[in-house]
Design a protein around this motif. Structure first.
Motif: not given
Lengths: 139, 398
Positions: A28, A33, A35, A52, A86
């Motif tokens: 992270y 902010d 992943f 995640a 992510g």
């Protein structure tokens, strides 16, 4: 033939060892902010591995008609999924039906069990995800 | 982003003075090493007077795509040639290998480090045992994040192709038109693998079996064996060796994502940057270029490349293929040797084919498929559209 198993070498070891405990962890980046993909954590900056996001959308896909190691049953779907906040991950789409496999379609994490206790993250159409958390066969 | 130096024209006018290729096919009775010897022999037969000038040698690792590459092959070939060159190194960037060889040879010639650099390669693309095929795919993608999902090579390319069709609004018929144009050129090239197979239509392509959607059998390049060689020299020697050298006017490269799955939104990175660098060095723009040789492992590549290199939008590029502009008799010929789709994909040597053809078109070689080519743009790439190489050749030196 059995499906391939990860080598789980280097930073990818953390990812795969956590999956053996059915935990889905990624590095992270607190500044962004966001992943990161496990291979992005190679660059030498210390990062924290946290649970995640388990949802995302399909970025691209292919119905593969070419049998490969452990994928003798064709066609199967090879897809690239972007996790919410992510990275992009390659995967198969479990229990795939033509209508569900579209660019932009929402998908959700599921686990596939492989030999020797390895757990491989896979994705399934969100509408099919309710109540199921293990896909034994993704084709 | 920091201010970067601008590319400038190359001193000493480096040029391709000779370019040859072995006939693609199957060579079961020959070692790969022998294919290298054959390629060098074919080149020296064309320009025997180059031999005493040879002072540079570039090769890839022999059998780089296979399980046991020879990473010191350039040293062995030096011995066999009986030369002790001023410049030699082994170089590998997949399909971009030979384009990059020409770039580094040109830089060496511009700097006076070499006078005549031989760039050579040979390859085999055999039907592999499942374990060898699996090893090749392991090398070509990420073992832990791609290979474990059944990521065969066409399936990896298909990630790009599906997204490309989605983003541009093109369809399978547009991919098919690229294969149709390639076959039309292959019918004019007696060396092409599909030379004797007759013309194909868009419908034929769409009826061929699905490999990895949206890529069908006739959208894919054809595995075979082969090899080739090019000789890069300075202007003075090039003019001794040939009436019409292919001068290297522009060169660019750019390196994007090593793993398909990490390319944001599956848009390959680096094509436009590579092209812009080559155009900047040459002082030319896409409208100055009359023909292009574009690496086509799969039929969506030429469409994507024409778009990203600034020749046309993808829609327009597709129309060029449908309307015959890119085919024999058209005013913007593409892949005049038949492309990897129609001519054959010679494994490790595949990046040689479009380079040799582009150079020979500019040199005015009498091939029976000569186009009016004052210039040529050659774009090759290595990996899965990961590293890009653009060359602009012309009849007049800068």
């Amino acid at each position: 033939m059995t499906r391939p198993q990860p080598r789980a070498e280097g930073p990818s070891g953390l990812y795969w060892q956590a999956l053996r405990r059915r935990e889905f962890l990624l590095p992270y980046d607190a500044h962004k902010d966001r992943f990161l993909h496990p291979i992005e954590s190679l660059v030498g900056t210390p990062v924290e591995w946290l649970p995640a996001p388990r949802q995302g959308h399909i970025v691209s896909f292919s119905w593969v008609h070419l049998p490969t190691e452990g994928y003798e049953e064709v066609p199967y779907v090879l897809a690239t999924v972007a996790l919410d906040k992510g990275p992009q991950l390659m995967c198969n789409i479990a229990n795939a039906e033509v209508g569900d496999v579209q660019i932009g379609a929402r998908v959700e994490l599921t686990f596939e069990e492989r030999a020797d206790g390895w757990i491989v993250p896979q994705f399934i159409a969100t509408r099919l995800a309710m109540g199921s958390n293990t896909a034994k066969n993704t084709t | 982003m920091p201010d970067r130096p601008r590319p400038t024209p190359l001193p000493n006018a480096p040029a391709i003075a000779a370019a040859v290729e072995l006939r693609p096919g199957r060579y079961p009775g020959k070692s790969t090493q022998q294919l290298y010897r054959d390629a060098v022999t074919a080149l020296l037969e064309e320009v025997p007077q180059a031999r005493p000038h040879l002072d540079g040698l570039l090769t890839p690792p022999r059998e780089m795509g296979g399980p046991h590459p020879d990473t010191f092959f350039h040293e062995k070939l030096m011995e066999e040639l009986g030369i002790t060159p001023r410049l030699s190194v082994m170089l590998n960037a997949g399909g971009a290998t030979y384009g990059y060889m020409v770039q580094y040879a040109a830089l060496a010639i511009s700097a006076g480090m070499a006078e005549a650099v031989l760039c050579v390669g040979a390859g085999r693309f055999e039907k592999m045992s499942p374990s060898t095929a699996a090893q090749m795919v392991r090398n070509a993608c990420h073992e832990d994040f791609e290979f474990v999902y059944g990521a065969a090579i066409p399936a990896l390319y298909a990630q790009y192709a599906t997204r490309y069709l989605h983003d541009t609004g093109l369809g399978e018929a547009d991919l098919a038109a690229v294969s149709v144009s390639a076959r039309a050129w292959a019918l004019r090239n007696p060396a092409a693998i599909t030379h004797g197979k007759g013309p194909i239509t868009v419908e034929d392509v769409l009826a061929s079996r699905m490999i990895a959607s949206p890529l069908r059998y006739l959208n894919c390049s054809i595995p075979c064996d082969g090899g080739g060689a090019v000789l890069v020299t300075n202007r003075r020697l090039a003019r001794e060796l040939t009436d019409q050298p292919a001068y290297i006017l522009g060169m660019g490269q750019h390196h994007g994502h090593g793993y398909v799955s990490q390319s944001p939104n599956l848009a390959p990175v680096g094509i436009a940057e590579s092209g812009q660098a080559a155009f900047a060095m040459s002082g030319l723009s896409p409208s100055d270029i009359q023909h292009a040789q574009l690496y086509d492992a799969f039929s969506f590549n030429p469409l994507m490349l024409l778009d990203k290199l600034g020749f046309a939008t993808s829609k327009e590029a597709a129309e060029w293929f449908h309307s015959g502009r890119t085919s024999p008799g058209g005013d913007f010929p593409v892949n005049t040797y038949g492309g990897l789709i129609g001519y054959g994909h010679t494994g490790d040597a595949s990046g040689m084919s479009m380079l040799v053809e582009g150079a020979r078109q500019v040199m005015g070689a009498d091939s029976g498929r000569q186009v009016a080519a004052e210039t040529a743009l050659i774009h090759t790439y290595g990996g899965m559209l990961a590293e890009h190489c653009t060359l602009i050749l012309g009849r007049e030196s800068a």
